[in-house]
Design an enzyme around this catalytic site. Sequence first.
Site, PDB file in Angstrom:
ATOM      1  N   SER A 178      -2.564   6.523  -0.971  1.00 21.53           N
ATOM      2  CA  SER A 178      -1.869   6.757   0.292  1.00 21.53           C
ATOM      3  C   SER A 178      -2.159   5.583   1.228  1.00 21.53           C
ATOM      4  CB  SER A 178      -2.297   8.102   0.895  1.00 21.53           C
ATOM      5  OG  SER A 178      -1.485   8.427   2.022  1.00 21.53           O
ATOM      6  N   THR A 179      -2.595   5.840   2.452  1.00 18.90           N
ATOM      7  CA  THR A 179      -2.802   4.775   3.432  1.00 18.90           C
ATOM      8  C   THR A 179      -3.747   3.698   2.897  1.00 18.90           C
ATOM      9  OG1 THR A 179      -2.539   6.401   5.192  1.00 18.90           O
ATOM     10  CG2 THR A 179      -3.494   4.285   5.807  1.00 18.90           C
ATOM     11  N   HIS A 205       2.190   7.342  -1.601  1.00 16.33           N
ATOM     12  CA  HIS A 205       2.887   7.993  -0.498  1.00 16.33           C
ATOM     13  C   HIS A 205       3.715   6.951   0.239  1.00 16.33           C
ATOM     14  CE1 HIS A 205      -0.444  11.302  -0.307  1.00 16.33           C
ATOM     15  NE2 HIS A 205       0.396  11.476  -1.324  1.00 16.33           N
ATOM     16  N   MET A 299      -5.704   9.240   3.408  1.00 14.05           N
ATOM     17  CA  MET A 299      -6.105  10.367   4.246  1.00 14.05           C
ATOM     18  C   MET A 299      -5.681  11.678   3.586  1.00 14.05           C
ATOM     19  SD  MET A 299      -7.400  11.016   7.373  1.00 14.05           S
ATOM     20  CE  MET A 299      -6.970   9.740   8.564  1.00 14.05           C
ATOM     21  N   ASP A 302      -4.493  15.222  -0.941  1.00 13.98           N
ATOM     22  CA  ASP A 302      -3.581  15.141  -2.075  1.00 13.98           C
ATOM     23  C   ASP A 302      -4.275  14.426  -3.234  1.00 13.98           C
ATOM     24  OD1 ASP A 302      -1.282  15.422  -3.578  1.00 13.98           O
ATOM     25  OD2 ASP A 302      -0.336  13.620  -2.777  1.00 13.98           O
TER      26      ASP A 302
END
Length: 359
Positions: A178-179, A205, A299, A302
């Site tokens: 993700s991030t 993501h 973050m 998931d």
Amino acid sequence: MNTRNGETRAVVVDDSRFMRTLIRRLLEEEGVEVVAEAADGVAAVETVAEHAPDVVTMDIEMPRQNGIEAVEAIMADCPTPVLMLSAHAEENADVTFEALDHGAVDFVTKPGGEVTSEMPRVKRELVEKVRAAAAVDLDARRRQSTSTPTTPPVATAGPVARSRAPCPDGSTVVVGASTGGPNVVEDVLAGLPPEAGLRVLVVQHMPAGFTSRFANRLDGRSGYEVAEARDGERIGAGQARVAPGGSHLVVDDDRSGQLRLRLRDGDRLHGVKPAIDLTMASAAETVSGPLTTVLLTGMGRDGVDGMGAAKRAGGTTIAQDEHTSAIFGMPKRAIEAGHVDEVLPAGEIATAIVTTLRQ
């Protein structure tokens, strides 16, 4: 973070007064304090130096100095997490990735000016991305680049040559991020030797319209054939697929050395689509050969349950360590849940993937 009273402090940069006002309103309604605004890149650098915010939202196309140039200047003069605001169009994807290469930590599609039923979702995504960006450890990328390189050794005669032998037939890797993830994902795939003959699934993501360009970048920077996943297609050794933004990616068959992929609509999971959990869990249930799942920076939670499913199915699980993670959220939760076999710096993950599959 330079928070006051627990609030995230932001600077909003956009050449449109209307867009600056809209973004300010969306953020302040959710408790994010907008301490200043700027209308171009030059003013942005000066404003960030003056106010020392936790995060900057940055437009791309602006007069005097564009968003990419402003990101470079901010990272050089007063390093601050920058979240890029990109128009929701594929032609803007390449320049958005260029901004990530120059130091921006993430991006979000720019909200439209009209009030629609989608505005609550757009607002939620903007606020979540801003808060996630504000929590990014900017030194992680430097530490990532100085960790053990993932480039595989040059083949020679003897034992080293044997280390580049193919992995067992049907070896599968699922990578979730993700991030802060795009650059790490690129490094991991670049470090996977084509000779290993892996089947790779990537869940990053990322909104629709950007994942196809992300797949193109991975294709050009790795030895694998990388593309955005298509519903019903089968992939075999040496191929990698990226979950499309706006769709969940699952595996529903593993036959003759090839995985059949399916794209599902359905609700968001953990607020995201594609969801790492669904891809990992389906792989754990379906893949017949060796399976390794990898959870990178990001973050939230998931991927935690998906890692658990893979571990229970006999797969190997690897998490990126805190030292090189921009946000040690998803990996930390998976570790705390007892679902992780190895915790490694970003630069060692590719080698570990191949090692675990060959074992």
